[in-house]
Design a protein around this motif. Structure first.
Motif, mmCIF file in Angstrom:
data_model
loop_
_atom_site.group_PDB
_atom_site.id
_atom_site.type_symbol
_atom_site.label_atom_id
_atom_site.label_comp_id
_atom_site.label_asym_id
_atom_site.label_seq_id
_atom_site.Cartn_x
_atom_site.Cartn_y
_atom_site.Cartn_z
ATOM 1 N N GLY A 9 9.535 23.397 26.753
ATOM 2 C CA GLY A 9 8.761 22.426 26.576
ATOM 3 C C GLY A 9 8.135 22.362 25.251
ATOM 4 O O GLY A 9 8.838 22.917 24.357
ATOM 5 N N LEU A 10 7.239 21.512 25.209
ATOM 6 C CA LEU A 10 6.693 21.132 23.910
ATOM 7 C C LEU A 10 6.260 22.513 22.976
ATOM 8 O O LEU A 10 6.654 22.716 21.623
ATOM 9 C CB LEU A 10 5.607 20.265 23.716
ATOM 10 C CG LEU A 10 4.727 20.144 22.585
ATOM 11 C CD1 LEU A 10 5.759 19.411 21.610
ATOM 12 C CD2 LEU A 10 3.604 18.935 22.926
ATOM 13 N N GLY A 11 5.493 23.451 23.633
ATOM 14 C CA GLY A 11 5.205 24.686 22.773
ATOM 15 C C GLY A 11 6.320 25.529 22.393
ATOM 16 O O GLY A 11 6.387 25.860 21.082
ATOM 17 N N PHE A 174 7.929 35.131 36.564
ATOM 18 C CA PHE A 174 8.181 35.761 35.108
ATOM 19 C C PHE A 174 6.665 35.594 34.144
ATOM 20 O O PHE A 174 6.171 36.454 33.631
ATOM 21 C CB PHE A 174 9.150 34.939 34.203
ATOM 22 C CG PHE A 174 9.321 35.356 33.063
ATOM 23 C CD1 PHE A 174 9.835 36.797 32.735
ATOM 24 C CD2 PHE A 174 9.179 34.682 31.718
ATOM 25 C CE1 PHE A 174 10.062 37.119 31.581
ATOM 26 C CE2 PHE A 174 9.153 35.283 30.447
ATOM 27 C CZ PHE A 174 9.678 36.292 30.213
ATOM 28 N N HIS A 175 5.993 34.463 34.499
ATOM 29 C CA HIS A 175 4.760 34.278 33.908
ATOM 30 C C HIS A 175 3.636 34.557 34.451
ATOM 31 O O HIS A 175 2.604 35.229 34.138
ATOM 32 C CB HIS A 175 4.585 32.804 33.371
ATOM 33 C CG HIS A 175 5.907 32.112 32.402
ATOM 34 N ND1 HIS A 175 5.732 32.471 31.063
ATOM 35 C CD2 HIS A 175 7.140 31.644 32.538
ATOM 36 C CE1 HIS A 175 6.493 32.262 30.279
ATOM 37 N NE2 HIS A 175 7.331 31.606 31.402
ATOM 38 N N GLY A 176 3.214 33.978 35.666
ATOM 39 C CA GLY A 176 2.094 33.889 36.575
ATOM 40 C C GLY A 176 1.020 33.094 35.770
ATOM 41 O O GLY A 176 1.522 32.502 34.718
ATOM 42 N N ILE A 245 -7.249 29.695 25.526
ATOM 43 C CA ILE A 245 -5.885 29.407 26.081
ATOM 44 C C ILE A 245 -5.460 30.218 27.081
ATOM 45 O O ILE A 245 -5.856 30.939 27.477
ATOM 46 C CB ILE A 245 -5.155 29.334 24.614
ATOM 47 C CG1 ILE A 245 -4.564 30.893 24.420
ATOM 48 C CG2 ILE A 245 -5.351 28.820 23.453
ATOM 49 C CD1 ILE A 245 -3.540 31.199 23.353
ATOM 50 N N ALA A 246 -4.395 29.463 27.901
ATOM 51 C CA ALA A 246 -3.634 30.159 28.747
ATOM 52 C C ALA A 246 -2.564 31.112 28.547
ATOM 53 O O ALA A 246 -2.360 31.240 27.057
ATOM 54 C CB ALA A 246 -3.119 29.146 29.778
ATOM 55 N N ASN A 247 -1.829 31.575 28.956
ATOM 56 C CA ASN A 247 -0.623 32.270 28.597
ATOM 57 C C ASN A 247 0.718 31.060 28.446
ATOM 58 O O ASN A 247 1.621 31.269 29.196
ATOM 59 C CB ASN A 247 0.073 33.310 29.613
ATOM 60 C CG ASN A 247 0.071 32.921 30.982
ATOM 61 O OD1 ASN A 247 -0.687 31.803 31.615
ATOM 62 N ND2 ASN A 247 0.942 33.535 31.948
ATOM 63 N N SER A 248 0.410 30.373 27.577
ATOM 64 C CA SER A 248 1.029 29.255 27.180
ATOM 65 C C SER A 248 1.519 29.094 25.870
ATOM 66 O O SER A 248 0.596 28.973 24.956
ATOM 67 C CB SER A 248 0.277 28.118 28.169
ATOM 68 O OG SER A 248 0.960 26.894 27.688
ATOM 69 N N TRP A 271 0.534 38.092 29.061
ATOM 70 C CA TRP A 271 1.053 37.005 28.786
ATOM 71 C C TRP A 271 2.255 36.707 29.766
ATOM 72 O O TRP A 271 2.622 35.390 29.965
ATOM 73 C CB TRP A 271 1.798 37.008 27.405
ATOM 74 C CG TRP A 271 1.901 35.483 26.934
ATOM 75 C CD1 TRP A 271 3.200 34.925 26.651
ATOM 76 C CD2 TRP A 271 1.104 34.731 26.177
ATOM 77 N NE1 TRP A 271 2.909 33.486 26.235
ATOM 78 C CE2 TRP A 271 1.671 33.522 25.946
ATOM 79 C CE3 TRP A 271 -0.407 34.844 25.789
ATOM 80 C CZ2 TRP A 271 1.224 32.304 25.175
ATOM 81 C CZ3 TRP A 271 -1.002 33.902 25.189
ATOM 82 C CH2 TRP A 271 -0.225 32.601 24.826
ATOM 83 N N PHE A 272 3.021 37.807 30.286
ATOM 84 C CA PHE A 272 3.887 37.918 31.274
ATOM 85 C C PHE A 272 3.715 38.804 32.344
ATOM 86 O O PHE A 272 2.798 39.574 32.302
ATOM 87 C CB PHE A 272 5.456 38.268 30.602
ATOM 88 C CG PHE A 272 5.687 37.554 29.550
ATOM 89 C CD1 PHE A 272 6.107 36.192 29.749
ATOM 90 C CD2 PHE A 272 5.653 37.981 28.198
ATOM 91 C CE1 PHE A 272 6.495 35.324 28.523
ATOM 92 C CE2 PHE A 272 6.019 37.359 27.117
ATOM 93 C CZ PHE A 272 6.380 35.951 27.120
#
Length: 291
Positions: A9-11, A174-176, A245-248, A271-272
């Motif tokens: 995605g964008l990030g 993978f992320h949560g 921020i989120a883990n994003s 983060w993961f």
């Protein structure tokens, strides 16, 4: 020329662009963006589109071409050649090996294909001023101009990432997602330093936030401001005084593009979902990490 295989995605695209831009700047060559991975995602991947068009980026798009993934043996040979300094005829592909910073990238030649996510500011910190100019919007909407003008010096951006982290089984495992406890703890840290803080929540699931998010404090939703797309939301995050921020990678960039030396950025330690995945290079040292 430096060619970047865009993915995610964008990030994620911003990480890939920034790293490719830094390498292209180092060699004084053109940066090319290959969109084939976006147009032909692997089974199980969240479908994505090219999201860098609204920004003042300095890169060209590669003509339609599907690149076959580099085999493990070929990737090993290319990496070995880079390490030893032995020249390779034609283009070399540098394939990311892990989530950590890879210093081998700075040995990559001027004719190179970058295949990875490159999630560390260490790849591009030396061109911060360039990136802050290039990652501005070509044509911000009236809604964004109005929204940014009413932000106060105490506005805190809070990013709640759900979307495919909830609906896509692969991404979810993978992320949560970040817990309510993380957000309440982050708000408490912010308020210890800035008691008059006001909270503006950005999310790909504003309905869930409206019904279930508990920050322990009142908040507004960015979804109610009429912004046109995710690029505008990211820019508005960067205009806030501070960021939770989120883990994003999306909100990572919103925080990183905030140029204020007085900003306070709170990021999650996890983060993961797999704690063995190295993230020591992902979050800048000046940011605060919370469980």
């Amino acid at each position: 020329m430096i060619t970047v295989l865009l993915n995610g995605g964008l990030g994620n695209q911003l990480f890939q662009y920034a790293t490719g831009r830094a390498l292209a700047e180092k060699h004084g060559v053109e940066l090319i963006l290959d969109l084939s991975r976006l147009k032909h995602p692997k089974p199980g991947d969240t479908p994505r589109r090219f999201e860098l068009a609204p920004f003042n980026i300095k890169a060209s798009l590669l003509a339609e071409e599907v690149r076959q993934p580099l085999g493990n043996y070929q990737a090993f040979v290319h990496r070995l050649l880079l390490k030893t300094g032995i020249p390779l005829l034609g283009s070399i592909t540098l394939k990311e090996q892990s989530c950590g910073f890879d210093p081998l990238l700075f040995k990559a030649p001027s004719n190179c294909i970058l295949d990875g996510f490159w999630q560390s500011e260490r790849y591009f910190k030396q061109i911060t001023s360039f990136l802050q100019q290039e990652l501005s919007l070509k044509a911000p909407s009236a809604a964004l101009r109005k929204s940014s003008s009413i932000l106060s010096g105490s506005t805190v951006a809070v990013h709640v990432r759900r979307g495919d982290y909830v609906t896509n089984p692969s991404a979810a495992s993978f992320h949560g997602t970040c817990s309510q406890e993380y957000y309440r703890a982050a708000v408490a840290v912010i308020q210890q330093r800035y008691a008059d803080s006001q909270f503006l929540v950005f999310s790909d699931d504003p309905a869930w936030c409206r019904d279930y998010l508990d920050l322990g404090q009142p908040f507004r939703l960015a979804a109610d401001l009429g912004l046109s797309d995710s690029a505008e939301e990211l820019v508005l995050i960067s205009c806030c005084a501070h960021q939770i921020i989120a883990n994003s990678s999306f909100s990572w960039w919103g925080a990183w593009l905030n140029p204020s030396p007085r900003k306070l950025v709170i990021a999650p330690c996890r983060w993961f979902t797999d704690p063995a995945v190295a993230t020591g290079d992902l979050v800048p040292e000046t940011w605060v990490r919370l469980s």
